[in-house]
Design a protein around this motif. Structure first.
Motif, mmCIF file in Angstrom:
data_model
loop_
_atom_site.group_PDB
_atom_site.id
_atom_site.type_symbol
_atom_site.label_atom_id
_atom_site.label_comp_id
_atom_site.label_asym_id
_atom_site.label_seq_id
_atom_site.Cartn_x
_atom_site.Cartn_y
_atom_site.Cartn_z
ATOM 1 N N PRO A 185 39.934 37.659 40.736
ATOM 2 C CA PRO A 185 39.439 38.518 41.829
ATOM 3 C C PRO A 185 40.146 39.876 41.881
ATOM 4 O O PRO A 185 39.515 40.900 42.142
ATOM 5 N N PHE A 186 41.451 39.918 41.598
ATOM 6 C CA PHE A 186 42.194 41.182 41.591
ATOM 7 C C PHE A 186 41.669 42.083 40.473
ATOM 8 O O PHE A 186 41.372 43.263 40.677
ATOM 9 N N GLU A 187 41.510 41.479 39.282
ATOM 10 C CA GLU A 187 41.049 42.273 38.125
ATOM 11 C C GLU A 187 39.635 42.815 38.347
ATOM 12 O O GLU A 187 39.300 43.893 37.858
ATOM 13 N N ALA A 188 38.817 42.069 39.097
ATOM 14 C CA ALA A 188 37.438 42.517 39.338
ATOM 15 C C ALA A 188 37.407 43.819 40.141
ATOM 16 O O ALA A 188 36.416 44.549 40.114
ATOM 17 N N LEU A 189 38.497 44.132 40.833
ATOM 18 C CA LEU A 189 38.540 45.355 41.646
ATOM 19 C C LEU A 189 39.170 46.540 40.902
ATOM 20 O O LEU A 189 39.192 47.659 41.413
ATOM 21 N N LEU A 190 39.692 46.302 39.712
ATOM 22 C CA LEU A 190 40.412 47.371 39.007
ATOM 23 C C LEU A 190 39.457 48.450 38.490
ATOM 24 O O LEU A 190 38.357 48.152 38.028
ATOM 25 N N THR A 191 39.923 49.689 38.538
ATOM 26 C CA THR A 191 39.166 50.816 37.984
ATOM 27 C C THR A 191 39.919 51.373 36.772
ATOM 28 O O THR A 191 41.072 51.001 36.531
ATOM 29 N N GLU A 192 39.255 52.276 36.052
ATOM 30 C CA GLU A 192 39.923 52.924 34.910
ATOM 31 C C GLU A 192 41.185 53.647 35.357
ATOM 32 O O GLU A 192 42.212 53.634 34.669
ATOM 33 N N GLU A 193 41.087 54.293 36.517
ATOM 34 C CA GLU A 193 42.229 55.039 37.054
ATOM 35 C C GLU A 193 43.394 54.078 37.370
ATOM 36 O O GLU A 193 44.551 54.369 37.064
ATOM 37 N N ASP A 194 43.079 52.923 37.958
ATOM 38 C CA ASP A 194 44.123 51.915 38.221
ATOM 39 C C ASP A 194 44.802 51.512 36.913
ATOM 40 O O ASP A 194 46.031 51.392 36.839
ATOM 41 N N CYS A 195 43.959 51.275 35.883
ATOM 42 C CA CYS A 195 44.513 50.833 34.590
ATOM 43 C C CYS A 195 45.393 51.920 33.973
ATOM 44 O O CYS A 195 46.369 51.614 33.286
ATOM 45 N N TYR A 196 45.036 53.171 34.209
ATOM 46 C CA TYR A 196 45.860 54.282 33.712
ATOM 47 C C TYR A 196 47.257 54.201 34.320
ATOM 48 O O TYR A 196 48.271 54.224 33.606
ATOM 49 N N THR B 166 50.778 44.949 34.638
ATOM 50 C CA THR B 166 51.968 45.254 35.441
ATOM 51 C C THR B 166 51.588 45.295 36.918
ATOM 52 O O THR B 166 52.397 44.963 37.776
ATOM 53 N N LEU B 167 50.326 45.703 37.185
ATOM 54 C CA LEU B 167 49.883 45.815 38.590
ATOM 55 C C LEU B 167 49.857 44.447 39.270
ATOM 56 O O LEU B 167 49.869 44.353 40.493
ATOM 57 N N LEU B 168 49.799 43.367 38.487
ATOM 58 C CA LEU B 168 49.753 42.006 39.053
ATOM 59 C C LEU B 168 51.089 41.282 38.906
ATOM 60 O O LEU B 168 51.160 40.067 39.077
ATOM 61 N N ARG B 169 52.129 42.039 38.551
ATOM 62 C CA ARG B 169 53.436 41.408 38.327
ATOM 63 C C ARG B 169 53.891 40.671 39.594
ATOM 64 O O ARG B 169 54.074 41.269 40.642
ATOM 65 N N GLY B 170 54.009 39.353 39.479
ATOM 66 C CA GLY B 170 54.509 38.575 40.620
ATOM 67 C C GLY B 170 53.450 38.190 41.635
ATOM 68 O O GLY B 170 53.748 37.525 42.620
ATOM 69 N N TYR B 171 52.169 38.583 41.382
ATOM 70 C CA TYR B 171 51.114 38.296 42.358
ATOM 71 C C TYR B 171 50.620 36.856 42.195
ATOM 72 O O TYR B 171 50.222 36.453 41.102
ATOM 73 N N GLY B 172 50.641 36.097 43.277
ATOM 74 C CA GLY B 172 50.134 34.723 43.231
ATOM 75 C C GLY B 172 51.057 33.748 42.528
ATOM 76 O O GLY B 172 50.606 32.716 42.029
ATOM 77 N N GLU B 173 52.340 34.071 42.479
ATOM 78 C CA GLU B 173 53.297 33.158 41.826
ATOM 79 C C GLU B 173 53.355 31.838 42.595
ATOM 80 O O GLU B 173 53.101 31.789 43.795
ATOM 81 N N GLY B 174 53.696 30.796 41.880
ATOM 82 C CA GLY B 174 53.907 29.513 42.547
ATOM 83 C C GLY B 174 52.637 28.701 42.693
ATOM 84 O O GLY B 174 52.639 27.662 43.347
ATOM 85 N N LEU B 175 51.532 29.169 42.091
ATOM 86 C CA LEU B 175 50.295 28.386 42.142
ATOM 87 C C LEU B 175 50.090 27.698 40.795
ATOM 88 O O LEU B 175 50.540 28.202 39.767
ATOM 89 N N PRO B 176 49.379 26.572 40.781
ATOM 90 C CA PRO B 176 49.044 25.972 39.484
ATOM 91 C C PRO B 176 48.184 26.939 38.666
ATOM 92 O O PRO B 176 47.471 27.776 39.238
ATOM 93 N N LEU B 177 48.234 26.807 37.337
ATOM 94 C CA LEU B 177 47.642 27.799 36.426
ATOM 95 C C LEU B 177 46.202 28.167 36.767
ATOM 96 O O LEU B 177 45.862 29.349 36.914
ATOM 97 N N LYS B 178 45.309 27.167 36.927
ATOM 98 C CA LYS B 178 43.887 27.471 37.135
ATOM 99 C C LYS B 178 43.653 28.145 38.481
ATOM 100 O O LYS B 178 42.863 29.079 38.604
ATOM 101 N N LYS B 179 44.356 27.647 39.508
ATOM 102 C CA LYS B 179 44.250 28.233 40.849
ATOM 103 C C LYS B 179 44.716 29.692 40.816
ATOM 104 O O LYS B 179 44.089 30.573 41.392
#
Ligand SMILES: [Zn+2]
Length: 461
Positions: free
Chosen positions: A114-125, A93-106
């Motif tokens: 890169p966004f997921e690499a910054l996530l913490t347990e607290e963020d996921c909570y 949900t934290l990435l809802r709408g992030y980076g829309e309009g790009l081809p799938l691999k991009k």
């Protein structure tokens, strides 16, 4: 003296039986976490209930006879067993709408990873609470999830009161020594302990294989299959989601992804496969023989241009089909009612048969099939002795009026705003737009804070 059982009475409500038949003027009595009786409201009471004050008197009389602690006036309402979302990545949900309009691999490599690499347990909570709130408000009582940082997700499940089968997706790293050496092993072990410690039975630990295209040698498949058998776990997996992935596997391994994982022994354990857009007849033979369930995710498949799964054909093969949303980044909602509606429309169009996936079948896919695929035999149906997972639609909503067949109104006219109550294990978690266990204002503020913090770091400001 210990407190007596907690009782909740749905009075004079319409309800859908597992067959899809709708009964009117029913009383559903819930004691603690189970439905203990379903009966026709007394006809005298039903007549008396034509005025508000008479209804209150009838309700009070019933309260005494049943010692009910809470009574819900069900006139003009329809009760269904709650929905089961069999494929999600809830913190996304934290990435809802992030980076829309790009081809799938991009989109995946330049935005999502890169966004997921910054996530913490607290963020996921916080992301999980946001997703759970959306699911409760749209009638979902249980979900199957594959992600990482599972302690944050498990905490959100425990605190919110929803049910979930949680898993940590296993992808094999290039120099991996094996499954027991992986982050997924650690995450799965954590979930096994968390599920054991959770006496309510709401939290179930599953294992998960991310997908064939992120998977190495056959021996890793054998290792996780052995682990599942030893620990008595179910498996979640992405399977034949895109044509590229399906065809590349045939070139690389000489067989389809389904045949590959079958050769590893993975399907000897109960499995929920997400997507299955490109399954071939031989794959369906394996699904049927091994009892693999399919989580159909029509919105995600259309949005990512993955294709359309031949669901009617799969059902006709006797394979259990359930519904899923996928993550909010590729949907962009966690709304199972929308999936059910679209699933039906797609199959009507694909088969040329306007009767394909009718309302009774959708009820089965969205409720009972999901519960069974999660290993919850006492859930997913409004029957005596079953767990009290109940959602209520307001039939008096203008979107649903006039009503000829309530289930048709639910799956083809309603939207999730017409869901006015969601109960899980006998507890009301959502009623008339309000959450009883989630501080939604705080959750939304945290989601915005996390978005801003990640964007700052990603953009190097
Ligand atoms: Zn997915």
């Amino acid at each position: 003296m210990p407190p007596g059982p907690k009782r909740f009475l749905f009075k004079n409500i319409a309800l859908a039986k597992p067959s899809g038949a709708v009964l009117i003027n029913q009383d559903i009595l819930v004691e603690d976490d189970r439905i203990i009786s379903i009966s026709h409201s007394k006809s005298a009471e039903a007549r008396a209930a034509t005025t508000l004050s008479a209804a209150a008197a009838a309700a009070a009389a019933t309260a005494r006879s049943f010692q009910a602690t809470e009574i819900y006036d069900g006139r003009g309402k329809l009760a269904l067993p709650g929905f089961y979302n069999l494929h999600s990545h809830v913190p996304m949900t934290l990435l809802r709408g992030y980076g829309e309009g790009l081809p799938l691999k991009k989109w995946l490599f330049e935005r999502v990873f890169p966004f997921e690499a910054l996530l913490t347990e607290e963020d996921c909570y916080w992301g999980s609470l946001l997703g759970i709130a959306e699911m409760l408000a749209s009638g979902t009582v249980s979900f199957s999830d594959m992600y990482l940082l599972t302690p944050g997700i498990a905490r959100a499940v425990r605190e919110s009161g929803i049910k979930a089968n949680l898993s940590h997706g296993y992808s094999t790293a290039p120099k991996s020594k094996g499954f027991s050496d992986s982050k997924a092993y650690e995450g799965t072990r954590f979930l096994i302990d968390a599920a054991r410690a959770d006496k309510s039975g709401r939290l179930i630990a599953d294992a998960a294989v991310h997908a064939e295209y992120t998977f190495g040698e056959e021996r890793f498949g054998r290792q996780i299959a052995d682990f599942c058998r030893r620990e008595d776990l179910r498996v979640q997996i992405h399977l034949s989601e895109t044509k590229d992935e399906h065809e590349a596997c045939k070139v690389k391994r000489g067989c389809t992804p389904t045949a590959f994982f079958d050769s590893c022994g993975l399907f000897d354990t109960p499995t929920i496969a997400a997507h299955g857009v490109w399954l071939e007849d031989g794959d369906l033979d394996i699904f049927a023989a091994k009892g693999v369930s399919l989580a159909h995710c029509p919105v995600s498949n259309l949005k990512l241009a993955s294709g359309m799964a031949p669901v009617q054909k799969i059902i006709d093969r006797g394979i259990r089909v359930c519904l899923g949303t996928d993550g909010a980044a590729s949907n962009n909602n966690l709304n199972l009612l929308k999936e059910a509606n679209l699933a039906s429309l797609l199959q009507k169009s694909l088969t040329g048969d306007p009767l394909a996936l009718g309302p009774a079948k959708l009820l089965e896919l969205a409720c009972r099939n999901g519960a069974l695929a999660q290993g919850r035999a006492d859930c997913g149906a409004l029957e005596e002795g079953m767990k009290a997972d109940i959602i209520v639609f307001d039939l008096e909503s203008p979107r649903m009026q006039p009503v000829y067949d309530p289930l048709v109104s639910v799956f083809f006219a309603a939207d999730s705003r017409d869901i006015v109550l969601t109960m899980v294990d006998g507890k009301v978690l959502y009623k008339n737009g309000k959450f009883t266990t989630i501080d939604i204002v705080r959750v939304m503020a945290e989601a915005e804070r996390i978005r801003d913090e990640k964007l700052r770091r990603l953009e190097g400001k």
